[in-house]
Design an enzyme around this catalytic site. Sequence first.
Site, short mmCIF file in Angstrom:
data_model
loop_
_atom_site.label_atom_id
_atom_site.label_comp_id
_atom_site.label_asym_id
_atom_site.label_seq_id
_atom_site.Cartn_x
_atom_site.Cartn_y
_atom_site.Cartn_z
N GLU A 185 -5.00 -5.11 10.89
CA GLU A 185 -4.03 -4.02 11.03
C GLU A 185 -4.28 -3.31 12.36
O GLU A 185 -5.11 -2.40 12.43
CB GLU A 185 -4.12 -3.05 9.86
CG GLU A 185 -5.53 -2.65 9.43
CD GLU A 185 -5.55 -1.29 8.73
OE1 GLU A 185 -4.53 -0.88 8.18
OE2 GLU A 185 -6.61 -0.64 8.77
N GLY A 239 2.50 2.59 10.96
CA GLY A 239 3.37 3.75 10.82
C GLY A 239 4.09 4.16 12.08
O GLY A 239 4.72 5.21 12.12
N ASN A 273 0.86 -1.18 0.00
CA ASN A 273 0.00 0.00 0.00
C ASN A 273 0.89 1.24 0.00
O ASN A 273 1.47 1.59 1.02
CB ASN A 273 -0.91 -0.02 1.24
CG ASN A 273 -1.78 1.23 1.34
OD1 ASN A 273 -1.94 1.97 0.37
ND2 ASN A 273 -2.34 1.46 2.51
N TRP A 274 0.98 1.89 -1.16
CA TRP A 274 1.89 3.03 -1.29
C TRP A 274 1.31 4.32 -0.71
O TRP A 274 1.99 5.33 -0.65
CB TRP A 274 2.26 3.23 -2.77
CG TRP A 274 3.03 2.10 -3.36
CD1 TRP A 274 3.50 1.00 -2.70
CD2 TRP A 274 3.42 1.94 -4.72
NE1 TRP A 274 4.16 0.16 -3.57
CE2 TRP A 274 4.13 0.72 -4.82
CE3 TRP A 274 3.24 2.70 -5.87
CZ2 TRP A 274 4.65 0.26 -6.03
CZ3 TRP A 274 3.76 2.24 -7.07
CH2 TRP A 274 4.46 1.04 -7.15
N HIS A 329 -9.70 0.68 5.53
CA HIS A 329 -8.39 0.96 6.11
C HIS A 329 -8.54 1.95 7.25
O HIS A 329 -9.36 2.86 7.21
CB HIS A 329 -7.45 1.52 5.04
CG HIS A 329 -6.02 1.56 5.47
ND1 HIS A 329 -5.52 2.56 6.28
CD2 HIS A 329 -4.97 0.72 5.22
CE1 HIS A 329 -4.24 2.34 6.51
NE2 HIS A 329 -3.88 1.24 5.88
#
Length: 249
Positions: A166, A172, A9-10, A95
Amino acid sequence: MRQKIVAGNWKMNGQIQQVTELVSQIEELIGFDCAAQVAVMPPSIYIPKVRDCLRTGRIVVGAQNVYPKDYGAYTGELSAPMLKDFDCRYVLVGHSERRQFFHEDENFVAQKFHHVKDHGMIPILCVGETLSERENGKTEQIIAQQVLAVSAKGKDCFRDCVVAYEPVWAIGTGKTATPEQAQKIHQFIRDLVGEINDSDAKHLTLIYGGSVNENNAKALFSMPDIDGGLVGGASLNAKQFVEIVKCIN
């Protein structure tokens, strides 16, 4: 046998030269004996360019977002038919960044999930708890709420889809769930789906997305209910991403 998947996932990163170089480097490094389905999810505007750069069929393209209508006055949005025009195989739904920054609730995520399926693509349903929810012992309650939100259309709803766990506290941040912590939640998700459709639960691909990198991927992917990874920051480095892919048995 469950499909093994590693998806990059960019997010909102890269410009045209960077994304074309990145996907070409990944394809060159990936090799022909890869055990996993490899997907890259560039910013939507670059999906056609990335698709056109692919030469070998070893990598597929996915999308980071979709709007759950075929067409209409929805300024700035993209529909599943539009994504399918450019050969998108996978589409992320739910997400944590969409839930947090764009206030997408369970009902809206469910609409996206079924919109993607209705158009012959594979939704990757993202679920996960925040740090406060985890510390208050609500992890399973939150995961169940997010997973079951898409189940209203019947017992076959988890066929031809992927679920990504997630943990929001690990995205992050450089933190990650231990393999054992991640496995516990993956098993919980599989058991939960099994209460709806046992056969689909056994074949459901479950992937982990929470600061996956080349140092922790092998241990994570060795767990019995972890079938791959949803990779964020590390997917922007071709060498690191391919090292993660090669950790799939």
